[in-house]
Design a protein around this motif. Structure first.
Motif, PDB file in Angstrom:
ATOM      1  N   GLY A   7       0.813  -1.199   0.000  1.00 62.23           N
ATOM      2  CA  GLY A   7       0.000   0.000   0.000  1.00 62.23           C
ATOM      3  C   GLY A   7       0.851   1.255   0.000  1.00 62.23           C
ATOM      4  N   GLU A   8       0.219   2.373   0.249  1.00 61.71           N
ATOM      5  CA  GLU A   8       0.898   3.664   0.279  1.00 61.71           C
ATOM      6  C   GLU A   8       0.526   4.402   1.554  1.00 61.71           C
ATOM      7  OE1 GLU A   8      -0.221   5.882  -3.121  1.00 61.71           O
ATOM      8  OE2 GLU A   8       0.885   4.639  -4.548  1.00 61.71           O
ATOM      9  N   SER A   9       1.508   5.065   2.134  1.00 60.81           N
ATOM     10  CA  SER A   9       1.247   5.933   3.274  1.00 60.81           C
ATOM     11  C   SER A   9       0.607   7.221   2.773  1.00 60.81           C
ATOM     12  CB  SER A   9       2.558   6.248   3.992  1.00 60.81           C
ATOM     13  OG  SER A   9       3.343   7.126   3.199  1.00 60.81           O
ATOM     14  N   PRO A  10       0.086   8.063   3.664  1.00 61.38           N
ATOM     15  CA  PRO A  10      -0.479   9.341   3.213  1.00 61.38           C
ATOM     16  C   PRO A  10       0.526  10.176   2.426  1.00 61.38           C
ATOM     17  CG  PRO A  10      -1.147   8.900   5.456  1.00 61.38           C
ATOM     18  CD  PRO A  10      -0.147   7.835   5.104  1.00 61.38           C
ATOM     19  N   GLY A  11       1.828   9.975   2.700  1.00 57.60           N
ATOM     20  CA  GLY A  11       2.849  10.722   1.982  1.00 57.60           C
ATOM     21  C   GLY A  11       3.343  10.046   0.725  1.00 57.60           C
ATOM     22  N   GLY A  12       2.750   8.899   0.373  1.00 56.03           N
ATOM     23  CA  GLY A  12       3.120   8.214  -0.859  1.00 56.03           C
ATOM     24  C   GLY A  12       4.213   7.175  -0.715  1.00 56.03           C
ATOM     25  N   GLU A  13       4.650   6.896   0.522  1.00 56.15           N
ATOM     26  CA  GLU A  13       5.692   5.894   0.728  1.00 56.15           C
ATOM     27  C   GLU A  13       5.080   4.493   0.703  1.00 56.15           C
ATOM     28  OE1 GLU A  13       9.066   6.181   1.075  1.00 56.15           O
ATOM     29  OE2 GLU A  13       8.705   8.237   0.447  1.00 56.15           O
ATOM     30  N   PRO A  14       5.786   3.493   0.160  1.00 53.25           N
ATOM     31  CA  PRO A  14       5.270   2.127   0.169  1.00 53.25           C
ATOM     32  C   PRO A  14       5.235   1.556   1.579  1.00 53.25           C
ATOM     33  CG  PRO A  14       7.529   2.154  -0.632  1.00 53.25           C
ATOM     34  CD  PRO A  14       7.112   3.585  -0.499  1.00 53.25           C
ATOM     35  N   VAL A  15       4.164   0.859   1.904  1.00 53.72           N
ATOM     36  CA  VAL A  15       4.009   0.219   3.208  1.00 53.72           C
ATOM     37  C   VAL A  15       3.395  -1.160   2.993  1.00 53.72           C
ATOM     38  CG1 VAL A  15       3.734   2.385   4.482  1.00 53.72           C
ATOM     39  CG2 VAL A  15       1.718   1.228   3.574  1.00 53.72           C
ATOM     40  N   ALA A  16       3.568  -2.030   3.966  1.00 54.10           N
ATOM     41  CA  ALA A  16       2.922  -3.335   3.962  1.00 54.10           C
ATOM     42  C   ALA A  16       1.712  -3.262   4.889  1.00 54.10           C
ATOM     43  CB  ALA A  16       3.888  -4.419   4.434  1.00 54.10           C
ATOM     44  N   VAL A  17       0.528  -3.552   4.355  1.00 51.04           N
ATOM     45  CA  VAL A  17      -0.715  -3.443   5.125  1.00 51.04           C
ATOM     46  C   VAL A  17      -1.294  -4.842   5.346  1.00 51.04           C
ATOM     47  CG1 VAL A  17      -3.000  -2.405   5.274  1.00 51.04           C
ATOM     48  CG2 VAL A  17      -1.159  -1.191   4.088  1.00 51.04           C
ATOM     49  N   LYS A  18      -1.372  -5.231   6.599  1.00 56.25           N
ATOM     50  CA  LYS A  18      -1.944  -6.526   6.967  1.00 56.25           C
ATOM     51  C   LYS A  18      -3.391  -6.329   7.387  1.00 56.25           C
ATOM     52  CE  LYS A  18      -1.275 -10.412  10.182  1.00 56.25           C
ATOM     53  NZ  LYS A  18      -0.393 -10.956  11.264  1.00 56.25           N
ATOM     54  N   VAL A  19      -4.302  -7.065   6.748  1.00 57.17           N
ATOM     55  CA  VAL A  19      -5.736  -6.934   7.002  1.00 57.17           C
ATOM     56  C   VAL A  19      -6.287  -8.306   7.373  1.00 57.17           C
ATOM     57  CG1 VAL A  19      -7.948  -6.145   6.103  1.00 57.17           C
ATOM     58  CG2 VAL A  19      -5.828  -5.111   5.261  1.00 57.17           C
ATOM     59  N   ILE A  20      -7.075  -8.350   8.440  1.00 56.28           N
ATOM     60  CA  ILE A  20      -7.669  -9.609   8.868  1.00 56.28           C
ATOM     61  C   ILE A  20      -8.790 -10.004   7.911  1.00 56.28           C
ATOM     62  CG2 ILE A  20      -8.885 -10.798  10.725  1.00 56.28           C
ATOM     63  CD1 ILE A  20      -5.958 -10.139  11.277  1.00 56.28           C
ATOM     64  N   LYS A  21      -8.834 -11.268   7.543  1.00 60.49           N
ATOM     65  CA  LYS A  21      -9.866 -11.758   6.643  1.00 60.49           C
ATOM     66  C   LYS A  21     -11.245 -11.658   7.303  1.00 60.49           C
ATOM     67  CE  LYS A  21      -6.735 -15.164   4.556  1.00 60.49           C
ATOM     68  NZ  LYS A  21      -6.477 -16.605   4.323  1.00 60.49           N
ATOM     69  N   PRO A  22     -12.268 -11.249   6.544  1.00 57.84           N
ATOM     70  CA  PRO A  22     -13.609 -11.116   7.129  1.00 57.84           C
ATOM     71  C   PRO A  22     -14.123 -12.408   7.737  1.00 57.84           C
ATOM     72  CG  PRO A  22     -13.512 -10.091   4.953  1.00 57.84           C
ATOM     73  CD  PRO A  22     -12.225 -10.841   5.129  1.00 57.84           C
ATOM     74  N   SER A  23     -13.729 -13.545   7.170  1.00 59.25           N
ATOM     75  CA  SER A  23     -14.260 -14.830   7.632  1.00 59.25           C
ATOM     76  C   SER A  23     -13.765 -15.217   9.019  1.00 59.25           C
ATOM     77  CB  SER A  23     -13.887 -15.938   6.641  1.00 59.25           C
ATOM     78  OG  SER A  23     -12.482 -16.032   6.501  1.00 59.25           O
ATOM     79  N   VAL A  24     -12.710 -14.569   9.516  1.00 54.79           N
ATOM     80  CA  VAL A  24     -12.157 -14.948  10.823  1.00 54.79           C
ATOM     81  C   VAL A  24     -12.219 -13.815  11.843  1.00 54.79           C
ATOM     82  CG1 VAL A  24     -10.617 -16.668   9.806  1.00 54.79           C
ATOM     83  CG2 VAL A  24      -9.795 -14.325  10.120  1.00 54.79           C
ATOM     84  N   VAL A  25     -12.909 -12.727  11.509  1.00 56.98           N
ATOM     85  CA  VAL A  25     -13.006 -11.606  12.450  1.00 56.98           C
ATOM     86  C   VAL A  25     -14.012 -11.947  13.538  1.00 56.98           C
ATOM     87  CG1 VAL A  25     -13.636  -9.194  12.763  1.00 56.98           C
ATOM     88  CG2 VAL A  25     -12.361  -9.881  10.732  1.00 56.98           C
ATOM     89  N   ASP A  26     -13.519 -12.222  14.734  1.00 58.59           N
ATOM     90  CA  ASP A  26     -14.363 -12.441  15.900  1.00 58.59           C
ATOM     91  C   ASP A  26     -13.641 -11.852  17.102  1.00 58.59           C
ATOM     92  OD1 ASP A  26     -12.343 -14.269  16.551  1.00 58.59           O
ATOM     93  OD2 ASP A  26     -13.500 -15.996  15.868  1.00 58.59           O
ATOM     94  N   SER A  27     -14.215 -11.993  18.278  1.00 58.09           N
ATOM     95  CA  SER A  27     -13.633 -11.365  19.472  1.00 58.09           C
ATOM     96  C   SER A  27     -12.245 -11.911  19.775  1.00 58.09           C
ATOM     97  CB  SER A  27     -14.561 -11.573  20.673  1.00 58.09           C
ATOM     98  OG  SER A  27     -14.770 -12.959  20.915  1.00 58.09           O
ATOM     99  N   GLU A  28     -12.052 -13.219  19.610  1.00 57.57           N
ATOM    100  CA  GLU A  28     -10.741 -13.800  19.901  1.00 57.57           C
ATOM    101  C   GLU A  28      -9.693 -13.309  18.909  1.00 57.57           C
ATOM    102  OE1 GLU A  28      -8.494 -18.162  20.180  1.00 57.57           O
ATOM    103  OE2 GLU A  28     -10.685 -18.067  20.017  1.00 57.57           O
ATOM    104  N   THR A  29     -10.071 -13.260  17.631  1.00 57.95           N
ATOM    105  CA  THR A  29      -9.135 -12.780  16.614  1.00 57.95           C
ATOM    106  C   THR A  29      -8.763 -11.327  16.861  1.00 57.95           C
ATOM    107  OG1 THR A  29     -10.057 -14.303  14.975  1.00 57.95           O
ATOM    108  CG2 THR A  29      -8.777 -12.452  14.150  1.00 57.95           C
ATOM    109  N   ARG A  30      -9.749 -10.521  17.233  1.00 55.40           N
ATOM    110  CA  ARG A  30      -9.474  -9.115  17.520  1.00 55.40           C
ATOM    111  C   ARG A  30      -8.520  -8.977  18.710  1.00 55.40           C
ATOM    112  NH1 ARG A  30     -12.412  -5.183  15.101  1.00 55.40           N
ATOM    113  NH2 ARG A  30     -14.204  -5.838  13.831  1.00 55.40           N
ATOM    114  N   THR A  31      -8.710  -9.815  19.721  1.00 52.81           N
ATOM    115  CA  THR A  31      -7.838  -9.757  20.894  1.00 52.81           C
ATOM    116  C   THR A  31      -6.413 -10.124  20.521  1.00 52.81           C
ATOM    117  OG1 THR A  31      -9.692 -10.323  22.348  1.00 52.81           O
ATOM    118  CG2 THR A  31      -7.472 -10.636  23.218  1.00 52.81           C
ATOM    119  N   ARG A  32      -6.257 -11.168  19.729  1.00 52.07           N
ATOM    120  CA  ARG A  32      -4.925 -11.580  19.285  1.00 52.07           C
ATOM    121  C   ARG A  32      -4.281 -10.484  18.437  1.00 52.07           C
ATOM    122  NH1 ARG A  32      -3.137 -16.676  19.736  1.00 52.07           N
ATOM    123  NH2 ARG A  32      -4.552 -18.276  20.546  1.00 52.07           N
ATOM    124  N   PHE A  33      -5.065  -9.899  17.551  1.00 49.76           N
ATOM    125  CA  PHE A  33      -4.531  -8.869  16.664  1.00 49.76           C
ATOM    126  C   PHE A  33      -4.115  -7.640  17.469  1.00 49.76           C
ATOM    127  CE2 PHE A  33      -4.795  -5.588  13.319  1.00 49.76           C
ATOM    128  CZ  PHE A  33      -4.013  -6.193  12.343  1.00 49.76           C
TER     129      PHE A  33
END
Length: 276
Positions: A7-33
């Motif tokens: 992805g890109e930062s607001p200033g245009g720098e490359p970044v790595a963006v980790k996103v949790i999959k919708p199929s595994v978003v639950d309270s336990e996953t959120r706590t771990r994340f």
């Protein structure tokens, strides 16, 4: 549990963006994340991919770290063959320095493996602290007798579910990573994961060490890729936007024809990135 995008930062720098999959978003996953985010806030160093921003409470929790351009160790060895002894030793010293910094913060990585070592233009960096824990913590998000980690680089006490673990687990994993770097294979190999766990946990099972694999035609120095940074993928009309900028506080996640695994080894799949 998650997918990683270039992805890109607001200033245009490359970044790595980790996103949790919708199929595994639950309270336990959120706590771990959320725990992963807090751990990344406590560690820093030249050999750790730095945390830039995160929102564990978002509809789809995400975090952004610095982008390291280069293959991970696993793919580098697959493409170019094992490393020469001198470069393997240099890699070991560098990773040991990184782990020493992690351990000084009272943390354990618990999942050091070739895929979690990025070989960037300025040297290797350790990534993915999703299984990291505080060594002396009495609070665990893992159920009793549940084993987490990658068995091919896991020490016997971790495979047996022993607790508490010590920094020795990361030292063992470092040895397994260096064996892979020098030979192209892990200490133990099996067709089934349960058999692999049995081999790792069994004190009578000897590691499979047929010796280093040499292939001078495929082993060209330096240890890490020297591809020059060409900047982030262009955001042309061919780019596929998978979220609005506002959803990640200005960090944009996208893919384009120029964005392939050869440019960002942390992204899943081959070829172009797909929307989740």
């Amino acid at each position: 549990m998650g997918q990683v995008y270039l992805g890109e930062s607001p200033g245009g720098e490359p970044v790595a963006v980790k996103v949790i999959k919708p199929s595994v978003v639950d309270s336990e996953t959120r706590t771990r994340f959320a725990q992963e985010v807090e751990i990344l806030k406590t560690i820093w160093g030249a050999r750790i991919a730095a945390l830039l921003d995160a929102d564990p409470d978002a509809e789809r929790p995400w975090l952004a770290t610095e982008y390291v351009e280069g293959l991970d160790l696993s793919r580098h060895v697959a493409a170019h063959g094992p490393l020469p002894a001198l470069l393997t030793a240099a890699l070991g010293a560098t990773l040991a320095e990184a782990l020493a910094g992690v351990h000084r913060q009272g943390l354990l990585h618990r999942d050091l493996k070739p895929a979690n070592v990025l070989l960037g233009p300025n040297g290797p960096k350790v990534i993915d602290f999703g299984l990291a824990v505080f060594a002396e913590s009495s609070v665990s998000l893992t159920a009793p007798h549940m084993v987490v980690g990658t068995p091919s680089c896991m020490p016997p006490e971790q495979a047996n579910g022993e607790k508490p673990l010590t920094p020795a687990v990361d030292v063992y994993a470092l040895g397994a990573v260096l064996l892979f770097a020098a030979s192209g294979h892990a200490p133990y190999r099996a067709d089934h994961i349960h058999l692999l766990f049995h081999q790792v946990a069994d004190p009578g099972a000897r590691p499979t060490c047929p010796g280093p694999r040499t292939n001078s035609s495929r082993c060209s120095p330096p240890c890490w890729p020297t591809a020059r940074r060409t900047g982030p993928p262009t955001t042309t009309s061919a780019a596929l936007w998978v979220s609005s900028p506002a959803s990640t506080s200005g960090y944009r996640r996208h893919c384009s024809p120029e964005h392939t695994r050869s440019r960002c080894c942390r992204c899943p799949g081959t070829g172009r990135l797909r929307a989740p």
